[in-house]
Design a protein around this motif. Structure first.
Motif, mmCIF file in Angstrom:
data_model
loop_
_atom_site.group_PDB
_atom_site.id
_atom_site.type_symbol
_atom_site.label_atom_id
_atom_site.label_comp_id
_atom_site.label_asym_id
_atom_site.label_seq_id
_atom_site.Cartn_x
_atom_site.Cartn_y
_atom_site.Cartn_z
ATOM 1 N N HIS A 8 0.769 -1.079 -0.055
ATOM 2 C CA HIS A 8 0.135 0.086 -0.015
ATOM 3 C C HIS A 8 0.987 1.176 -0.122
ATOM 4 O O HIS A 8 2.132 1.209 0.483
ATOM 5 C CB HIS A 8 -0.817 -0.105 1.318
ATOM 6 N N ILE A 10 1.632 4.147 1.720
ATOM 7 C CA ILE A 10 1.163 4.715 2.930
ATOM 8 C C ILE A 10 2.047 6.085 3.220
ATOM 9 O O ILE A 10 3.242 5.968 3.282
ATOM 10 C CB ILE A 10 1.459 3.726 4.277
ATOM 11 N N ARG A 11 1.326 7.102 3.431
ATOM 12 C CA ARG A 11 2.365 8.506 3.462
ATOM 13 C C ARG A 11 1.681 9.237 4.812
ATOM 14 O O ARG A 11 2.177 10.290 4.801
ATOM 15 C CB ARG A 11 1.893 9.310 2.189
ATOM 16 N N ASP A 15 -3.079 6.497 7.667
ATOM 17 C CA ASP A 15 -3.083 5.344 6.708
ATOM 18 C C ASP A 15 -2.423 4.188 7.259
ATOM 19 O O ASP A 15 -2.762 2.970 7.154
ATOM 20 C CB ASP A 15 -2.528 5.649 5.508
ATOM 21 N N PHE A 16 -1.361 4.241 8.164
ATOM 22 C CA PHE A 16 -0.574 3.233 8.656
ATOM 23 C C PHE A 16 -1.602 2.382 9.684
ATOM 24 O O PHE A 16 -1.682 1.204 9.560
ATOM 25 C CB PHE A 16 0.730 3.690 9.240
ATOM 26 N N LEU A 19 -3.996 0.338 7.860
ATOM 27 C CA LEU A 19 -3.740 -0.938 7.410
ATOM 28 C C LEU A 19 -3.315 -1.796 8.618
ATOM 29 O O LEU A 19 -3.711 -3.161 8.507
ATOM 30 C CB LEU A 19 -2.410 -0.608 6.600
#
Length: 192
Positions: A8, A10-11, A15-16, A19
């Motif tokens: 993925h 992830i930025r 988002d992390f 996930l």
């Protein structure tokens, strides 16, 4: 695991965290154990098939026709289980690969007893194999997803048909017959 669950872009921390939560909910550990078991079953069937071919060659050293068939079956085995099979197949397909491999081994054992009978049975599938190869050659970068899936379906339907011919005791996943194969071939041809 990386491809299926962790690839993925992830930025951001949110988002992390999302996930991480999804991986936890999917129970990645259980998924990994299940996937590992399917892979081991494929590898064990593959090794058993290769050993069957080698044993038959040793038992029939002067039978050139049988050796030729065994080489063909090795090629078919390699086509079913290419070097990148782990990345190529999903869990459903991995579960079925040992059946197809066992069918090849049974075919080899039976051919060693009656090669003419094997040739007769092989003729029933040969025309469909030629049609499959012809249809696969028509694929181009512009071919649609539907046509690609239909050709893949034809490949697996043909594998089921071979089980019905060479190793019926393994049982097919679904009914398969020349009529069904013909209908799928016709549908693919109509896709252009």
């Amino acid at each position: 695991v990386l491809d299926d669950h962790l690839t993925h872009d992830i930025r951001a921390a949110a988002d992390f965290d999302a996930l991480l939560e999804s991986v936890h909910q999917e129970n990645i550990g259980a998924w990994g154990q299940s996937h590992r078991q399917h892979l081991l079953e494929v590898l064990e069937a593959y090794q058993a098939g290769r050993m069957t071919f080698a044993d038959l060659e040793k038992a029939h050293p002067g039978n050139g026709a049988l050796h030729q068939l065994l080489n063909d079956l090795r090629t078919r085995l390699q086509r079913l289980v290419p070097d990148h099979f782990i990345a190529l197949y999903g869990a459903d397909r991995l579960q079925q690969l040992p059946r197809y491999i066992r069918a090849l081994a049974l075919r080899a054992q039976r051919a060693a007893l009656d090669l003419e009978k094997d040739r007769s049975k092989a003729q029933r599938a040969a025309a469909y194999e030629i049609q499959l190869e012809t249809l696969a050659r028509t694929l181009s970068p512009q071919s649609g997803v539907e046509k690609r899936r239909a050709i893949e379906d034809l490949f697996w339907m043909l594998e089921e048909y071979k089980i019905s011919i060479f190793a019926p005791e393994i049982k097919t996943l679904h009914p398969v017959s020349p009529k069904r194969l013909d209908a799928l071939v016709q549908a693919i041809e109509e896709m252009g």
